[in-house]
Design a protein around this motif. Structure first.
Motif, short mmCIF file in Angstrom:
data_model
loop_
_atom_site.label_atom_id
_atom_site.label_comp_id
_atom_site.label_asym_id
_atom_site.label_seq_id
_atom_site.Cartn_x
_atom_site.Cartn_y
_atom_site.Cartn_z
N PRO A 226 0.84 -1.19 0.00
CA PRO A 226 0.00 0.00 0.00
C PRO A 226 0.88 1.25 0.00
O PRO A 226 1.85 1.33 0.75
N LEU A 228 1.06 5.56 -0.17
CA LEU A 228 0.43 6.88 -0.04
C LEU A 228 1.33 7.91 -0.72
O LEU A 228 2.49 8.06 -0.35
N GLN A 244 0.45 12.36 -10.24
CA GLN A 244 -0.55 11.67 -11.07
C GLN A 244 0.06 10.42 -11.72
O GLN A 244 -0.57 9.36 -11.78
N LEU A 247 0.42 7.68 -9.20
CA LEU A 247 -0.89 7.08 -8.92
C LEU A 247 -1.30 6.12 -10.04
O LEU A 247 -1.84 5.04 -9.79
N ASN A 252 -1.26 -0.16 -5.97
CA ASN A 252 -2.05 0.02 -4.75
C ASN A 252 -1.74 1.38 -4.11
O ASN A 252 -1.33 1.46 -2.96
N ALA A 253 -1.94 2.43 -4.92
CA ALA A 253 -1.57 3.77 -4.45
C ALA A 253 -2.79 4.66 -4.31
O ALA A 253 -3.77 4.51 -5.03
N ARG A 254 -2.71 5.56 -3.35
CA ARG A 254 -3.71 6.63 -3.26
C ARG A 254 -2.99 7.96 -3.11
O ARG A 254 -1.84 8.01 -2.68
N LEU A 255 -3.72 9.01 -3.47
CA LEU A 255 -3.13 10.35 -3.45
C LEU A 255 -3.82 11.21 -2.41
O LEU A 255 -5.05 11.21 -2.31
N HIS A 256 -3.02 11.93 -1.64
CA HIS A 256 -3.56 12.93 -0.73
C HIS A 256 -2.92 14.28 -1.08
O HIS A 256 -1.70 14.41 -1.05
#
Ligand code: TYC
Length: 283
Positions: A226, A228, A244, A247, A252-256
């Motif tokens: 995972p 971030l 971008q 991502l 399995n990436a998310r952007l904050h």
């Protein structure tokens, strides 16, 4: 050799506690040490006693102390064991002087992984800022069995012409603000800093010769942990197409996005950043 020191932030905390005669009942000491890794002596700082080990990877010419003071001080010491290292040629990990062969990010990645092995951590998470994030991406792709989770911010997996223009605009350190330049000159001396920064600009510019300017684009699909990705909306150094791309290519990436964040968002908004990262790591 192992010495103990207080980072500036910790010293402030200690003084504040002393002034208000409150007992500091938790251990906030940061232990500094040095280990022989891949033929060089690497310096690191370590704090906390938690089960979840973290390796903090600094940016270009950065060190654990200069880049991660608020993290060494503020991350939950009961839950995490926090290690920050000075990559070879940076901070106190000198000699050797820093150089930038075409595999310098891979070399930093191997150094960071081996340092954690030498310190006795077989599975840990990585937090990488800027160049340290690139190192973290490579380490996670190459050594998935060792990496629990990955956090990167201010990082890029390739260089574009726009990046090259930005790098060249900051090449001449005499045009940097005093606030940015002075801590580096204190750590390195003016000449080493000037020369090494210019060598860094050349070093990172080498990647334009790769297809798509890749630094580690082709490795991103191999990152299985995972991940971030944090981005400062107002980061003047790293255009938003970089987070971008991360991502898009990391499975399995998310952007904050931090709306007010610039490149140093983890220093400027340390409490918010630390909370965000802790929540992600503890999920
Ligand atoms: N990558 C640099 C670091 O590790 C920061 C940086 C980004 C510098 C973009 C210049 O144009 C630049 N801190």
């Amino acid at each position: 050799m192992v010495v103990f020191f207080w980072t500036q932030g910790l010293r402030t905390l200690q003084n504040a506690a002393h002034r208000s005669s409150k007992r500091v009942s938790y251990c906030t000491a940061v232990q500094a040490g040095k280990k022989s890794v891949n033929g060089v002596e690497l310096c690191y700082q370590q704090t906390g006693t938690g089960d979840h080990a973290l390796l903090l990877m600094p940016g270009a010419l950065g060190s654990g102390e200069t880049d991660f003071g608020p993290q060494l001080k503020g991350l939950d010491k009961k839950r995490f064991t926090v290690v920050a290292f000075d990559p070879r040629g940076y901070g106190s990990s000198r000699p050797p002087n820093r150089d930038f062969p075409s595999d310098f990010f891979h070399r930093d990645a191997q150094d960071g992984l081996h340092l954690m092995q030498v310190l006795g951590f077989s599975r840990f998470s990585l937090l990488g800022w800027s160049d340290g994030g690139i190192t973290g991406l490579i380490a996670s792709a190459l050594s998935p069995a060792n990496i629990r989770k990955l956090v990167v911010w201010g990082s890029n997996a390739y260089v574009s012409q726009e990046d090259i223009a930005i790098y060249n605009s900051v090449r001449d350190v005499s045009r940097w603000s005093e606030r940015m330049r002075s801590p580096m000159e204190v750590m390195y001396g003016a000449e080493y800093f000037r020369n090494t920064w210019s060598a860094w600009v050349d070093g990172i510019s080498q990647f334009t010769h790769n297809p798509q300017g890749s630094i580690c684009l082709e490795l991103l699909p191999q990152i299985s942990c995972p991940t971030l990705v944090v981005h400062g909306q107002k980061d003047p150094m790293v255009p938003s197409f970089h987070p971008q791309a991360l991502l898009q290519h990391i499975p399995n990436a998310r952007l904050h996005v931090m709306a007010e964040g610039k490149h140093n968002l983890h220093l400027r908004f340390a409490a918010e950043f630390n909370r965000l990262v802790e929540d992600f790591l503890l999920e």
